[in-house]
Scaffold this motif. Structure first.
Motif, PDB file in Angstrom:
ATOM      1  N   TYR A  85      16.829  -9.967  14.860  1.00  0.00           N
ATOM      2  CA  TYR A  85      17.389  -8.734  14.363  1.00  0.00           C
ATOM      3  C   TYR A  85      17.334  -8.175  14.155  1.00  0.00           C
ATOM      4  N   VAL A  86      18.108  -6.380  14.041  1.00  0.00           N
ATOM      5  CA  VAL A  86      17.611  -5.009  13.680  1.00  0.00           C
ATOM      6  C   VAL A  86      17.852  -5.077  12.341  1.00  0.00           C
ATOM      7  N   LYS A  87      17.109  -4.999  11.336  1.00  0.00           N
ATOM      8  CA  LYS A  87      17.525  -3.977   9.937  1.00  0.00           C
ATOM      9  C   LYS A  87      17.124  -2.617   9.848  1.00  0.00           C
ATOM     10  N   VAL A  88      18.734  -2.145   9.449  1.00  0.00           N
ATOM     11  CA  VAL A  88      18.224  -0.359   8.999  1.00  0.00           C
ATOM     12  C   VAL A  88      17.952  -0.140   7.719  1.00  0.00           C
ATOM     13  N   LEU A  89      16.653   0.795   7.497  1.00  0.00           N
ATOM     14  CA  LEU A  89      15.489   1.376   6.386  1.00  0.00           C
ATOM     15  C   LEU A  89      15.315   2.834   6.902  1.00  0.00           C
ATOM     16  N   ASP A  90      16.339   3.732   6.096  1.00  0.00           N
ATOM     17  CA  ASP A  90      16.882   5.123   6.221  1.00  0.00           C
ATOM     18  C   ASP A  90      15.053   5.281   5.683  1.00  0.00           C
ATOM     19  N   ALA A  91      14.593   6.307   5.995  1.00  0.00           N
ATOM     20  CA  ALA A  91      13.200   6.806   5.115  1.00  0.00           C
ATOM     21  C   ALA A  91      13.542   7.054   3.994  1.00  0.00           C
ATOM     22  N   ASP A  92      14.707   7.826   3.635  1.00  0.00           N
ATOM     23  CA  ASP A  92      14.439   8.059   2.053  1.00  0.00           C
ATOM     24  C   ASP A  92      15.152   6.706   1.123  1.00  0.00           C
ATOM     25  N   ASP A  93      14.961   5.405   1.901  1.00  0.00           N
ATOM     26  CA  ASP A  93      16.058   4.408   1.180  1.00  0.00           C
ATOM     27  C   ASP A  93      14.726   3.261   0.800  1.00  0.00           C
ATOM     28  N   GLN A  94      15.287   2.495  -0.175  1.00  0.00           N
ATOM     29  CA  GLN A  94      14.152   1.793  -0.811  1.00  0.00           C
ATOM     30  C   GLN A  94      14.707  -0.230  -0.565  1.00  0.00           C
ATOM     31  N   LEU A  95      14.223  -0.972   0.196  1.00  0.00           N
ATOM     32  CA  LEU A  95      14.796  -2.206  -0.337  1.00  0.00           C
ATOM     33  C   LEU A  95      14.535  -2.861  -1.928  1.00  0.00           C
ATOM     34  N   THR A  96      15.114  -4.013  -1.811  1.00  0.00           N
ATOM     35  CA  THR A  96      15.094  -3.973  -3.487  1.00  0.00           C
ATOM     36  C   THR A  96      14.481  -5.857  -2.552  1.00  0.00           C
ATOM     37  N   PRO A  97      14.057  -6.343  -3.804  1.00  0.00           N
ATOM     38  CA  PRO A  97      12.909  -7.581  -3.537  1.00  0.00           C
ATOM     39  C   PRO A  97      13.368  -8.539  -3.367  1.00  0.00           C
ATOM     40  N   GLY A  98      13.390  -9.055  -2.287  1.00  0.00           N
ATOM     41  CA  GLY A  98      14.297 -10.587  -1.178  1.00  0.00           C
ATOM     42  C   GLY A  98      15.248 -10.332  -0.794  1.00  0.00           C
ATOM     43  N   ALA A  99      15.618  -8.695  -0.327  1.00  0.00           N
ATOM     44  CA  ALA A  99      16.383  -8.069   0.710  1.00  0.00           C
ATOM     45  C   ALA A  99      16.676  -8.741   2.329  1.00  0.00           C
TER      46      ALA A  99
END
Length: 252
Positions: A85-99
């Protein structure tokens, strides 16, 4: 055997200082037993400004390349993204717990789903957050639903492409992100929805940072002529994929 979800991040010099915040939220993710994450950070260019902000972690790979925009950076990062799997995460964003765990639960639980998204909140400079009206119901998103909503609502999708988690084989089959100066992630989202069912989690999965230097806040991003051209290409690709009647094998 350990299984892997790869997080792909495109970064340029102005957004590099936010990498450490993104890393903190990634490090805090709790994955199911037998899973690990690998973060591939691809600089859109070759400067000395990004590397000092890259976390010192064996689970992080940093690469540089010719500048071509975020879509090009993410697509070439797939060379390092070995995982199911590939998950996108932009450099200036933040994941939430459990994402990440919620993405995996959805995709592992239903092979007919090719991709997953989640609710997103704007993260404003003062630290407050703002949600969006019109989120879809929690659950599956049928093929073609994103395109229908997008065309009926001034080219705005009901799910955010910055929250995307996708099966790697499907992502590669579609050629990665579109070769556009912007909206490359929306183009991919619509292409995915043309050939596969998706998923929307009503739980917040991402904090989308709003700041003065972000690319989507620049005047060029809203230039009317360019926007019309981008939307025309995005729609044409989605409709062409639909007309070919090909679909992700898991969809049956």
């Amino acid at each position: 055997m350990t299984r892997r979800i790869c997080i792909v991040t495109a970064v340029h010099a102005p957004s590099a200082p936010f990498l450490q915040d993104a890393y903190k939220t990634l490090s805090a993710q709790e994955l199911p037993v037998g899973w690990e994450w690998h973060w591939v950070i691809q600089e859109d260019g070759r400067t000395d400004a990004v590397a000092p902000h890259v976390p010192d972690d064996t689970r992080v790979t940093f690469r540089q390349g010719r500048p071509g925009g975020p879509g090009v950076a993410r697509t070439i990062a797939l060379a390092q993204a070995e995982g199911e799997y590939v998950k996108v995460l932009d450099a200036d964003d933040q994941l939430t717990p459990g994402a990440l765990a919620r993405d995996l639960a959805a995709l592992e639980g239903d092979r007919t789903l090719g991709w997953a998204t989640s609710r997103v909140l704007d993260h404003l400079p003062d630290g407050s957050t703002v949600g969006f009206a019109g989120d879809p119901d929690h659950g599956p998103i049928e093929r073609g639903a994103v395109l229908d909503h997008w065309t009926a609502n001034d080219f705005r999708a009901q799910v955010h492409p910055a929250t995307l988690c996708v099966r790697r084989d499907l992502l590669v089959a579609l050629g990665g992100w579109m070769a556009l100066p912007a909206s490359e992630d929306t183009g991919l989202l619509l292409a995915l929805n043309s050939v596969s069912r998706g998923w929307f989690s009503a739980e917040v999965g991402l904090l989308y940072r709003k700041w003065e230097g972000q690319a989507t806040g620049q005047a060029a991003h809203v230039d009317a002529a360019e926007r019309r051209a981008r939307m025309a290409v995005v729609e044409a690709r989605a409709r062409a994929l639909t007309s070919l009647r090909w679909h992700h094998p898991g969809a049956g």
